[in-house]
Design a protein around this motif. Structure first.
Motif, PDB file in Angstrom:
ATOM      1  N   ILE A  66       0.860  -1.196   0.000  1.00 54.71           N
ATOM      2  CA  ILE A  66       0.000   0.000   0.000  1.00 54.71           C
ATOM      3  C   ILE A  66       0.891   1.238   0.000  1.00 54.71           C
ATOM      4  CG2 ILE A  66      -1.916   1.154   1.178  1.00 54.71           C
ATOM      5  CD1 ILE A  66      -2.543  -1.725   0.507  1.00 54.71           C
ATOM      6  N   GLN A  67       0.591   2.182  -0.862  1.00 53.33           N
ATOM      7  CA  GLN A  67       1.411   3.397  -0.898  1.00 53.33           C
ATOM      8  C   GLN A  67       0.515   4.641  -0.946  1.00 53.33           C
ATOM      9  OE1 GLN A  67       4.573   3.354  -3.779  1.00 53.33           O
ATOM     10  NE2 GLN A  67       5.778   4.733  -2.488  1.00 53.33           N
ATOM     11  N   GLY A  68       0.956   5.676  -0.294  1.00 57.74           N
ATOM     12  CA  GLY A  68       0.225   6.932  -0.312  1.00 57.74           C
ATOM     13  C   GLY A  68      -0.748   7.047   0.859  1.00 57.74           C
ATOM     14  N   ALA A  69      -0.901   8.281   1.394  1.00 61.43           N
ATOM     15  CA  ALA A  69      -1.715   8.510   2.594  1.00 61.43           C
ATOM     16  C   ALA A  69      -3.156   8.053   2.382  1.00 61.43           C
ATOM     17  CB  ALA A  69      -1.685   9.998   2.969  1.00 61.43           C
ATOM     18  N   ASP A  70      -3.712   8.340   1.213  1.00 60.40           N
ATOM     19  CA  ASP A  70      -5.108   7.973   0.962  1.00 60.40           C
ATOM     20  C   ASP A  70      -5.312   6.469   1.008  1.00 60.40           C
ATOM     21  OD1 ASP A  70      -5.589  10.569   0.692  1.00 60.40           O
ATOM     22  OD2 ASP A  70      -6.009  10.526  -1.487  1.00 60.40           O
ATOM     23  N   SER A  71      -4.440   5.780   0.248  1.00 59.28           N
ATOM     24  CA  SER A  71      -4.570   4.327   0.187  1.00 59.28           C
ATOM     25  C   SER A  71      -4.403   3.722   1.559  1.00 59.28           C
ATOM     26  CB  SER A  71      -3.515   3.737  -0.749  1.00 59.28           C
ATOM     27  OG  SER A  71      -3.608   4.326  -2.012  1.00 59.28           O
ATOM     28  N   VAL A  72      -3.455   4.250   2.319  1.00 58.50           N
ATOM     29  CA  VAL A  72      -3.199   3.714   3.654  1.00 58.50           C
ATOM     30  C   VAL A  72      -4.430   3.921   4.540  1.00 58.50           C
ATOM     31  CG1 VAL A  72      -1.827   4.020   5.758  1.00 58.50           C
ATOM     32  CG2 VAL A  72      -0.685   3.886   3.528  1.00 58.50           C
ATOM     33  N   GLY A  73      -4.999   5.103   4.449  1.00 59.83           N
ATOM     34  CA  GLY A  73      -6.189   5.379   5.243  1.00 59.83           C
ATOM     35  C   GLY A  73      -7.343   4.465   4.862  1.00 59.83           C
ATOM     36  N   ARG A  74      -7.508   4.244   3.555  1.00 56.09           N
ATOM     37  CA  ARG A  74      -8.565   3.376   3.090  1.00 56.09           C
ATOM     38  C   ARG A  74      -8.331   1.942   3.569  1.00 56.09           C
ATOM     39  NH1 ARG A  74      -8.630   5.520  -1.771  1.00 56.09           N
ATOM     40  NH2 ARG A  74      -7.223   3.958  -2.661  1.00 56.09           N
ATOM     41  N   ALA A  75      -7.083   1.508   3.471  1.00 53.83           N
ATOM     42  CA  ALA A  75      -6.754   0.161   3.916  1.00 53.83           C
ATOM     43  C   ALA A  75      -7.046   0.005   5.414  1.00 53.83           C
ATOM     44  CB  ALA A  75      -5.278  -0.142   3.633  1.00 53.83           C
TER      45      ALA A  75
END
Lengths: 701, 701
Positions: B544-553
């Motif tokens: 997972i990369q990037g703040a958005d993706s991490v938050g979604r994950a």
């Protein structure tokens, strides 16, 4: 089948001439005269030496031609430079065979090699069978024929017996002769082959197979130049139920280097010898002791059953366990005695351990009846191929000796074919007494078990299956050299090796049509003799589904080829279904320079690359043999479904290997090598198939 | 370090009472009286038997208490049921030690076990050292102390010598005594320990280490109950440079089953014994012959250098190659002679092979000077740890015997510390003559080489590194039982095992912040003691990369947990960088019941699962030891960069293993097991790190 030469005149001569005979005892030319006379050779002996009229009481001749009679065997004991000349002086047809003691031939370099070729040519012209040169000669012990200059018999004669011994190395042979004497072994023949300019170890094995007095053959080899002859000799031995134990040098890197510097011709890969011996039922011994232990045991236990299980009886539970360790390492099973028999033992010795190893405890020493009864119970159970008994120090007891003798006699009377090994320290005369009863003694119980294992587990199956004729009609593409992938797969398919179904297309529409037929995701691959690394240049597409995608992929591959290899010959594009979840295997064929086509099997990836976890067999072989081959790899557990995996279709792999072996055999001389990588094993019952293959034809020479 | 008991009174007694002494020769109670008297024991002998007034010419006592003197050693030769009673009848303090011959104790089941406990309790109360019960006793050969009922000495006495022998099994011991006699070995002590109710094999090894007459220790073991004592004994032996050769039963499945049915207490995994012996410098022998070959050789070649290379000289090139094979299999190097020396040999024997193996050819027999000169040249070169010479049949020649003697004398005069093995068939008296010169003879050159390899290659390094104190300050989370993943990783990190950098977050924003810090693709994993199969329930997200993706994950994982495991305790979500292209390794710790923490290493996937390709060491150990451990696995080539792979950071793995071993040692008793899987080895120079770990604390009992 190569016809076996008749070596009667060489090995059973009625007349012997010794060229270079000497009156000076101890000299090379004196030794055979001495030995023949003192040991009662009954044929004619003709010393030949121009500088003497009489030698060791026999009239001496100035040359072979001066002897009126025809000569069965001429022993040549003059320097290499005079050896040919000596034979040339004989009348054509006068000499049937010759043993050449002289060194200074091929083993010394080019000049010597020329001498040897001259000798060979002469012998061929005059039809003289040659043993040597550079050999210690031979002994026919039953006929007191000492055609040797080894002084070993001077230290004591080996009794005539049932073991035929043939060794390439004279020094090894002389040592082996002394060991046979020390161990009390009986020999039929002792033969040293030296440079093998004519008669070689294989010829001698074939000869010994035909000799009615020989029951066991012990052979020491450094290399082999004619693989077919050796195969035939070992086949004949197996057919005649005359077991062969072989020591061959060069089984490691260092050993092979040393062997290469020692023998003129280094012959083939050692792993190939290993599989040869295994397939042809010869037992390979790695050390001199092992060579003798096995040879000796085979001569006594010649009717040992083919049951790979062992009964162990011990008066020490600890040593019983030590013996179980050795049995386990040698893959012998240790089935238990039936319950009733266990109970019977426990009634007599309450603290015995009645399983197998059976620990009768030290208490049994005070009641020798327990020994016999328990051993008879064990043999009656019928599940043991052999019985090994550890007697500890009680075995050396004077008081117990009559009981030990009685024990061996009773057991061998009742079960004459079951090998009985007693582990005890005994003086030689007692060892021989027991041996006459059919019982061998060992001071180390582990050695007893290793020896028994070698004998019980030797391959006694009959030669490889006869080959079907089907593969003979293989249709070859034109040209020679390396076949492309599709041609390679087609050859395999014709030979009965399962291959992935595939199409070759040369147009976008054909590609789409072919993919539609397949109806599952496909792999597409460019076929060109000029493009080696197909993936790197975009020549491979995986997991393509649907007519559109297939058509697009076709265009992309062709475009990529046009860009990266504009001058390449394009034979088309291969379309095949993606093959799911199988185990990647590798199989292959290469030609051994001595033994012909060799089939290899292994699992893909690290197993072959890193662990060299592969097994070999000489082609051709049966499916049964292929199954054993698969089970020899360490990775077999992966195929068997270890750790919750699906078991793979091992049967289908075995069938593929056997088919490949038949192809290799039938096309021997036409193909240099075959690589099948990957050969995918599907889950059990679903088969196996080659996804890719490379057949390299023999380059026309 | 356990303090070693002083066994002077037991093993070097000045007074011996024999309870159950008998006048009937051959009876158990008669044997020690007979042996002590006939072999010249100089201390006092007190037969004890209420039904006799005189036994074998000595006054007899009705019980121990009737003897006025204090007694160093009481031999108990009465049935088990009377053994305790006999000792009880002595005055408190009268008896310092006892050898209990009687069987019928623990080896016979529960009742016997109770008897043995009673005996032990009594001995403890009265401070009597016990050997046995159910043992053959012992012999102190220099002091003619025959505290045994084995009839083996009646067949001939073993000479006093430098080998101390201790065996758990009496039957094995008696056999070994006879073998020592047959081979002409000299013994200092011969001890059989039987049921080991008090003094065990380890105690005896420690005793023999302190005995000035013992230089070599031969031990036969069935199992060990006190691992620390055995470790200490072997450490002491190594410190004193007294090599130990050990045979231990149960190295295979079948052997272990047999051993378990034989010995009351089955002790630990055999692989652990293997590593114990290796780490503590003991040589393990697998067969009785090997046990004696190595023991004998150690007693003669006690100053053999630690050089793992061999010089081979042979009069047969073929047998030279056979010897090279054996050297290779035993991992001995075969460096060549310097060029000048090779040329010197070739000048004298043009067809010699001057490399190593050096083939002096049969010609050398006629010029014994070549033998000596070539051998001296080889030893002068200085690169050989030992020299092995094959003489073939020439070795048995009467005429050559003076030359052989001279050869051995000259070599051993000049190079007394270099083992010299002659391979020849010689009568015992000549073997002993050569042995006095420091030269051993073998009939099988392969056995000579195996024996030499065992001696040259034994581990002579000093005991494991002293442990740093750092790990002592480990901070433990509260509670007990299984630690969760993050707590496990933290424990490892504190101990110096490199672990992947990670964060634990409990909110979406913290997750995004943490991922931003890491700045490469991350893995996210739910941490919960209640969720075992995290991937299956959506608890793991990779790459997972990037703040958005991490938050979604983060949200997805939490939602998934709420759905699939609504009642689970959630400790947070672990965020760690994805680790690229390393080699997956596994390391672990488990506690052996006898020897404590054992560290395991292997490569991930098929290597551990299918091939069981793992190596073990007892904790603690040094980085050097860890490197050897890694190199013991077959898969090490993968780490070394086989087939164009990147070499992995083997150094970093070794450091991790050593750190893990120190953690295991320092927390011994607190942790049941540790699994580090995977432990990723990055490319050389880039380190290694644990990605996941599981520490299971000892359940409080």
């Amino acid at each position: 089948m190569i016809s076996t030469p008749n070596l009667d005149k060489l090995f059973s001569p009625r007349s012997i001439a010794i060229v270079g005979a000497s009156a000076t005892l101890g000299k090379i030319g004196a030794m055979p005269v001495t030995l023949l006379q003192s040991n009662g050779y009954t044929g004619s002996i003709y010393p030949v030496n121009p500088r003497a009229t009489e030698i060791q009481g026999l009239p001496c001749y100035s040359s072979l031609s001066k002897i009126e009679a025809d000569i069965d065997l001429a022993i040549i004991a003059v320097p290499a430079s005079h050896a040919c000349e000596a034979l040339e002086q004989a009348r054509p047809g006068q000499i049937a065979s010759a043993v050449i003691f002289s060194s200074g031939f091929s083993e010394t370099g080019d000049e010597g090699h020329q001498q040897q070729l001259r000798l060979q040519t002469l012998a061929k012209e005059r039809q003289i069978q040659l043993l040597g040169p550079n050999c210690l000669g031979y002994m026919n012990l039953r006929e007191n024929t000492y055609a040797t200059f080894s002084p070993a018999p001077l230290g004591g004669i080996v009794a005539p017996g049932s073991i035929g011994m043939v060794t390439q190395s004279g020094a090894f042979g002389a040592y082996a002769y002394c060991m046979a004497r020390e161990r009390g072994l009986g020999l039929s023949f002792w033969i040293s082959t030296g440079n093998e300019s004519d008669v070689d170890v294989a010829d001698c094995i074939s000869w010994l197979v035909q000799d009615p007095h020989t029951q066991v053959i012990m052979a020491y080899m450094e290399g082999c130049k004619n693989g077919d002859k050796l195969k035939d000799a070992l086949s004949a031995a197996r057919k005649a139920s005359k077991p062969v134990v072989i020591t061959k040098i060069g089984r490691t890197q260092s050993g092979a280097v040393a062997a290469a510097s020692h023998t003129a011709a280094l012959a083939g890969d050692d792993a190939v010898y290993d599989t040869l011996f295994k397939q042809y039922g010869a037992i390979r011994a790695h050390t001199i002791d092992e060579f003798f232990n096995i040879g000796h045991a085979l001569s006594v236990w010649n009717k040992a059953p083919a049951i790979s299980s062992l009964g162990i009886m011990s008066i020490s539970g600890g040593v019983g366990a030590l013996m179980a360790d050795e049995a386990d390492e040698n893959e012998l099973l240790l089935p238990q005695m039936p319950d009733a028999m266990q109970e019977r033992l426990l009634k007599r010795i309450p603290f015995a351990s009645p399983r197998n190893p059976v620990d009768v405890t030290g208490q049994a020493i005070t009641d020798p009846g327990v020994f016999i009864d328990t051993a008879l119970d064990m043999l009656e159970a019928g599940s043991y191929g052999a019985l090994t008994v550890f007697l500890a120090a009680a075995g050396s007891s004077e008081a117990l000796w009559p009981h030990i003798q009685n024990f061996a006699r009773t057991l061998q009377d009742r079960y004459p074919d079951t090998p009985l090994a007693l582990c005890a320290l005994l003086p030689p005369e007692r060892r021989h007494e027991l041996e006459k009863l059919g019982c061998l003694t060992f001071s180390d119980p582990s050695i007893a078990i290793r020896t028994i294992a070698a004998i019980l587990k030797r391959n006694r199956s009959q030669p490889p299956a006869v080959i079907a004729n089907a593969a003979k009609t293989i249709i070859w593409p034109e040209g020679n050299g390396t076949l492309n992938e599709t041609d390679s797969l087609r050859i395999l398919k014709q030979a009965g090796v399962p291959v992935v179904p595939f199409d070759i297309v040369s147009s976008k529409s054909a590609a789409s049509a072919a993919a539609a037929q397949i109806n599952v995701p496909v792999v597409m691959k460019i076929i060109s003799p000029n493009i080696l690394h197909k993936s790197d240049m975009g020549g491979v597409k995986l997991n393509i589904q649907g007519a559109d995608s297939v058509g697009r992929a076709y265009d992309e591959i062709m475009a990529s080829a046009a860009e990266h290899a504009p001058n390449a010959q394009i034979d088309g594009i291969l379309i095949a279904p993606m093959v799911p979840n199988g185990v990647e295997c590798i199989m292959g064929m290469h030609r051994d320079p001595v033994f012909g086509p060799v089939i290899m099997f292994g699992l893909g990836g690290v197993f072959v690359e890193i662990l060299k976890d592969v097994s070999f067999r000489l082609a051709p072989f049966s499916k049964q043999e292929a199954l054993e081959m698969i089970h020899e790899t360490r990775a077999v557990d992966l195929l068997k479904g270890a750790r919750g995996r699906h078991p793979a279709d091992i049967d289908a792999i075995a069938e593929g290997l056997a088919a490949l072996s038949q192809l290799a055999h039938l096309t021997d001389g036409l193909i240099d090598s075959i690589d099948v990588n990957p050969f995918i094993a599907l889950p059990a019952g679903q088969g196996a198939m080659a996804l890719d293959a490379l057949v390299i034809r023999k380059s026309s020479s």
